[in-house]
Design an enzyme around this catalytic site. Structure first.
Site, PDB file in Angstrom:
ATOM      1  N   GLY A 146       0.836  -1.197   0.000  1.00 40.79           N
ATOM      2  CA  GLY A 146       0.000   0.000   0.000  1.00 40.79           C
ATOM      3  C   GLY A 146       0.877   1.255   0.000  1.00 40.79           C
ATOM      4  O   GLY A 146       2.108   1.171  -0.074  1.00 40.79           O
ATOM      5  N   VAL A 191       1.539   3.577   2.385  1.00 38.99           N
ATOM      6  CA  VAL A 191       2.459   3.744   3.517  1.00 38.99           C
ATOM      7  C   VAL A 191       3.464   2.588   3.560  1.00 38.99           C
ATOM      8  O   VAL A 191       4.659   2.798   3.796  1.00 38.99           O
ATOM      9  CB  VAL A 191       1.673   3.848   4.845  1.00 38.99           C
ATOM     10  CG1 VAL A 191       2.628   3.913   6.028  1.00 38.99           C
ATOM     11  CG2 VAL A 191       0.763   5.068   4.831  1.00 38.99           C
ATOM     12  N   ASP A 213      -2.140 -12.383   4.466  1.00 32.47           N
ATOM     13  CA  ASP A 213      -3.409 -11.765   4.847  1.00 32.47           C
ATOM     14  C   ASP A 213      -3.431 -11.730   6.377  1.00 32.47           C
ATOM     15  O   ASP A 213      -3.336 -12.784   7.011  1.00 32.47           O
ATOM     16  CB  ASP A 213      -4.558 -12.620   4.288  1.00 32.47           C
ATOM     17  CG  ASP A 213      -5.907 -11.969   4.513  1.00 32.47           C
ATOM     18  OD1 ASP A 213      -6.103 -11.338   5.578  1.00 32.47           O
ATOM     19  OD2 ASP A 213      -6.770 -12.098   3.635  1.00 32.47           O
ATOM     20  N   THR A 247      -8.804   1.084   3.422  1.00 32.89           N
ATOM     21  CA  THR A 247      -8.774   2.543   3.564  1.00 32.89           C
ATOM     22  C   THR A 247      -9.887   3.246   2.770  1.00 32.89           C
ATOM     23  O   THR A 247      -9.943   4.478   2.789  1.00 32.89           O
ATOM     24  CB  THR A 247      -7.395   3.103   3.171  1.00 32.89           C
ATOM     25  OG1 THR A 247      -7.042   2.553   1.904  1.00 32.89           O
ATOM     26  CG2 THR A 247      -6.351   2.741   4.200  1.00 32.89           C
ATOM     27  N   THR A 283      -5.610   6.222  12.898  1.00 30.20           N
ATOM     28  CA  THR A 283      -6.173   7.346  12.141  1.00 30.20           C
ATOM     29  C   THR A 283      -6.787   8.442  13.014  1.00 30.20           C
ATOM     30  O   THR A 283      -7.238   8.175  14.134  1.00 30.20           O
ATOM     31  CB  THR A 283      -7.281   6.784  11.201  1.00 30.20           C
ATOM     32  OG1 THR A 283      -8.049   7.857  10.658  1.00 30.20           O
ATOM     33  CG2 THR A 283      -8.249   5.876  11.949  1.00 30.20           C
ATOM     34  N   ASP A 284      -6.832   9.629  12.469  1.00 28.43           N
ATOM     35  CA  ASP A 284      -7.520  10.753  13.120  1.00 28.43           C
ATOM     36  C   ASP A 284      -9.030  10.515  13.193  1.00 28.43           C
ATOM     37  O   ASP A 284      -9.722  11.165  13.971  1.00 28.43           O
ATOM     38  CB  ASP A 284      -7.234  12.049  12.352  1.00 28.43           C
ATOM     39  CG  ASP A 284      -7.574  11.954  10.866  1.00 28.43           C
ATOM     40  OD1 ASP A 284      -7.460  10.848  10.300  1.00 28.43           O
ATOM     41  OD2 ASP A 284      -7.946  12.975  10.271  1.00 28.43           O
ATOM     42  N   TYR A 293     -15.233   2.744   9.757  1.00 28.55           N
ATOM     43  CA  TYR A 293     -13.773   2.767   9.614  1.00 28.55           C
ATOM     44  C   TYR A 293     -13.129   3.215  10.930  1.00 28.55           C
ATOM     45  O   TYR A 293     -12.258   2.535  11.477  1.00 28.55           O
ATOM     46  CB  TYR A 293     -13.389   3.708   8.466  1.00 28.55           C
ATOM     47  CG  TYR A 293     -11.902   3.940   8.309  1.00 28.55           C
ATOM     48  CD1 TYR A 293     -11.088   2.992   7.693  1.00 28.55           C
ATOM     49  CD2 TYR A 293     -11.295   5.120   8.767  1.00 28.55           C
ATOM     50  CE1 TYR A 293      -9.721   3.209   7.543  1.00 28.55           C
ATOM     51  CE2 TYR A 293      -9.938   5.337   8.622  1.00 28.55           C
ATOM     52  CZ  TYR A 293      -9.155   4.380   8.007  1.00 28.55           C
ATOM     53  OH  TYR A 293      -7.805   4.603   7.872  1.00 28.55           O
TER      54      TYR A 293
HETATM   55  N1  LIG Z   1      -4.423   6.908   3.604  1.00 29.77           N
HETATM   56  C1  LIG Z   1      -4.742   7.752   4.596  1.00 29.77           C
HETATM   57  O1  LIG Z   1      -5.120   8.901   4.376  1.00 29.77           O
HETATM   58  C2  LIG Z   1      -4.613   7.311   6.027  1.00 29.77           C
HETATM   59  C3  LIG Z   1      -4.946   8.218   7.046  1.00 29.77           C
HETATM   60  C4  LIG Z   1      -4.840   7.830   8.382  1.00 29.77           C
HETATM   61  C5  LIG Z   1      -4.398   6.554   8.677  1.00 29.77           C
HETATM   62  N2  LIG Z   1      -4.087   5.694   7.690  1.00 29.77           N
HETATM   63  C6  LIG Z   1      -3.651   4.341   8.051  1.00 29.77           C
HETATM   64  O2  LIG Z   1      -2.387   4.084   7.501  1.00 29.77           O
HETATM   65  C7  LIG Z   1      -2.241   2.699   7.217  1.00 29.77           C
HETATM   66  C8  LIG Z   1      -1.749   2.499   5.787  1.00 29.77           C
HETATM   67  O3  LIG Z   1      -2.706   3.003   4.881  1.00 29.77           O
HETATM   68  P1  LIG Z   1      -2.376   3.325   3.365  1.00 29.77           P
HETATM   69  O4  LIG Z   1      -2.693   4.737   3.148  1.00 29.77           O
HETATM   70  O5  LIG Z   1      -1.027   2.807   2.988  1.00 29.77           O
HETATM   71  O6  LIG Z   1      -3.523   2.447   2.663  1.00 29.77           O
HETATM   72  P2  LIG Z   1      -3.496   1.636   1.305  1.00 29.77           P
HETATM   73  O7  LIG Z   1      -2.652   2.301   0.285  1.00 29.77           O
HETATM   74  O8  LIG Z   1      -4.927   1.376   1.008  1.00 29.77           O
HETATM   75  O9  LIG Z   1      -2.790   0.283   1.727  1.00 29.77           O
HETATM   76  C9  LIG Z   1      -3.380  -0.647   2.558  1.00 29.77           C
HETATM   77  C10 LIG Z   1      -2.833  -2.011   2.195  1.00 29.77           C
HETATM   78  O10 LIG Z   1      -3.395  -2.984   3.076  1.00 29.77           O
HETATM   79  C11 LIG Z   1      -3.637  -4.138   2.318  1.00 29.77           C
HETATM   80  N3  LIG Z   1      -4.619  -4.985   2.992  1.00 29.77           N
HETATM   81  C12 LIG Z   1      -5.970  -4.837   3.063  1.00 29.77           C
HETATM   82  N4  LIG Z   1      -6.510  -5.847   3.767  1.00 29.77           N
HETATM   83  C13 LIG Z   1      -5.482  -6.651   4.132  1.00 29.77           C
HETATM   84  C14 LIG Z   1      -5.402  -7.861   4.863  1.00 29.77           C
HETATM   85  N5  LIG Z   1      -6.495  -8.465   5.340  1.00 29.77           N
HETATM   86  N6  LIG Z   1      -4.177  -8.409   5.060  1.00 29.77           N
HETATM   87  C15 LIG Z   1      -3.075  -7.836   4.566  1.00 29.77           C
HETATM   88  N7  LIG Z   1      -3.083  -6.688   3.859  1.00 29.77           N
HETATM   89  C16 LIG Z   1      -4.275  -6.115   3.651  1.00 29.77           C
HETATM   90  C17 LIG Z   1      -4.114  -3.635   0.993  1.00 29.77           C
HETATM   91  O11 LIG Z   1      -3.957  -4.629   0.017  1.00 29.77           O
HETATM   92  P3  LIG Z   1      -4.965  -4.716  -1.245  1.00 29.77           P
HETATM   93  O12 LIG Z   1      -4.858  -3.405  -1.943  1.00 29.77           O
HETATM   94  O13 LIG Z   1      -4.454  -5.885  -2.022  1.00 29.77           O
HETATM   95  O14 LIG Z   1      -6.330  -4.948  -0.656  1.00 29.77           O
HETATM   96  C18 LIG Z   1      -3.176  -2.444   0.768  1.00 29.77           C
HETATM   97  O15 LIG Z   1      -2.004  -2.835   0.113  1.00 29.77           O
HETATM   98  C19 LIG Z   1      -3.614   2.081   7.520  1.00 29.77           C
HETATM   99  O16 LIG Z   1      -3.587   1.540   8.816  1.00 29.77           O
HETATM  100  C20 LIG Z   1      -4.557   3.256   7.518  1.00 29.77           C
HETATM  101  O17 LIG Z   1      -5.682   3.030   8.351  1.00 29.77           O
HETATM  102  C21 LIG Z   1      -4.163   6.045   6.366  1.00 29.77           C
END
Ligand SMILES: NC(=O)c1ccc[n+]([C@@H]2O[C@H](COP(=O)([O-])OP(=O)(O)OC[C@H]3O[C@@H](n4cnc5c(N)ncnc54)[C@H](OP(=O)(O)O)[C@@H]3O)[C@@H](O)[C@H]2O)c1
Length: 288
Positions: free
Chosen positions: A10, A12, A36, A62, A101-102, A125
């Site tokens: 993903g 991050v 997973d 997300t 998350t916020d 969420y």
């Molecule tokens: N993006 C934001 O604005 C934001 C803000 C606050 C906090 N966060 C937190 O930051 C963290 C990283 O988010 P991100 O922005 O990098 O999101 P992202 O780009 O959507 O990446 C999330 C990754 O998690 C994978 N995933 C989903 N379900 C899974 C599972 N059951 N087992 C293993 N992997 C799984 C997804 O794979 P697939 O794509 O193959 O499903 C994707 O690669 C998360 O905890 C999120 O809650 C993000």
């Protein structure tokens, strides 16, 4: 520091793998297909095989609106699975660094949210992420890093969406001006996560970039850098209803982070310019 990253493909996760390797840390970033987090035997396999010092959990669903209709799945991935991961990591002798998350806050505060402030999520969420935080913190040595409004290469995000709309000519951009938060550039977040992991920080830490802004304010800056002719119009949340409610004010207080690391959080503008340039180059490459 041997770093194992779940959700490693993903936005991050990718930034984190790059930062860890830049530091010379052995880092293994796993996709959902490879590991997973809702499959305990897969998690156990990688913990045994890689023997990490630190486990970063970047796995999440997300798509905030989609979580409203996938309640059970959201609580499984964001809640229960995090508890299992925390226990498994602890028994493998690794510390867990978990992303949150916020959106665990309801946005009614009148000053930035501190780590100990009461949570009151407005969405599935946010509620499911809150359960995950609680599970993560049950294992001693765990760290929960709450962040907000992340953008950067390798994943869907607000900046990429604005660029897509401008490319498709869907202008003027109409963007909500009554939700305020802290945009965060994924590579800066990755640096922060590695710094906190290295320092062995535990508990909850807030991290975002400065200065807080509304989505409209951020879109105005994006448009100015991308194509100064594009007009951006402010709208209200009521005019653009979405399935999941969002906090109107979700600014995270970063004093604890700044005290621990003895540096200020970076301005998001330092990441926005280079990221937009990379999107422009990628667009040109596609066109040729
Ligand atoms: N993006 C934001 O604005 C934001 C803000 C606050 C906090 N966060 C937190 O930051 C963290 C990283 O988010 P991100 O922005 O990098 O999101 P992202 O780009 O959507 O990446 C999330 C990754 O998690 C994978 N995933 C989903 N379900 C899974 C599972 N059951 N087992 C293993 N992997 C799984 C997804 O794979 P697939 O794509 O193959 O499903 C994707 O690669 C998360 O905890 C999120 O809650 C993000």
């Amino acid at each position: 520091v041997r770093a194992l990253i779940f959700g490693g493909t993903g936005m991050v996760g990718r930034a984190l793998a790059a930062e860890a390797r830049r530091r010379g840390w052995p880092a293994l970033a796993l996709s959902r297909q490879q590991a997973d987090i809702t499959a305990p035997q897969e998690v156990a396999f990688w913990l045994r095989a890689f023997a990490p010092h630190v486990v970063f959990n970047c796995a999440a669903l997300t798509a905030v609106d989609r979580c409203e209709e996938q309640r059970e799945r959201a609580f499984r991935v964001h809640g229960e699975a995090v508890g299992e991961l925390a226990t498994a990591a602890a028994s493998a002798g690794a510390r867990l660094v978990h992303l949150s998350t916020d959106y665990v806050f309801d946005g009614t505060a009148s000053r930035p949210y501190r780590e100990g402030d009461s949570t009151a999520p407005l969405s599935v969420y946010g509620a499911s992420k809150l359960v995950g935080e609680q599970h993560a913190l049950e294992s001693p040595g765990s760290l929960v890093v709450r962040t907000s409004w992340v953008f950067g290469p390798g994943g869907g995000n607000f900046v990429a969406t604005m660029v897509r709309l401008m490319r498709e000519g869907r202008v003027p951009l109409r963007v909500v001006d009554d939700q305020r938060g802290g945009p965060t550039f994924a590579p800066f977040l990755a640096t922060a996560l590695c710094d906190l992991a290295r320092a062995g920080v535990t508990g909850v830490v807030h991290y975002r970039n400065r200065e807080p802004v509304t989505w409209f304010g951020l879109a105005t800056e994006i448009a100015a850098l991308w194509d100064a002719r594009v007009e951006v119009l402010p709208v209200s949340t009521a005019e653009q209803p979405r399935p999941a409610r969002r906090p109107a004010f979700s600014i995270l207080d970063v004093a604890r982070f700044e005290e621990i690391t003895r540096r200020r959080v970076e301005p998001w503008g330092w990441g926005l310019g280079p990221y937009l340039e990379s999107l422009r180059r990628a667009g040109h490459a596609e066109a040729h």
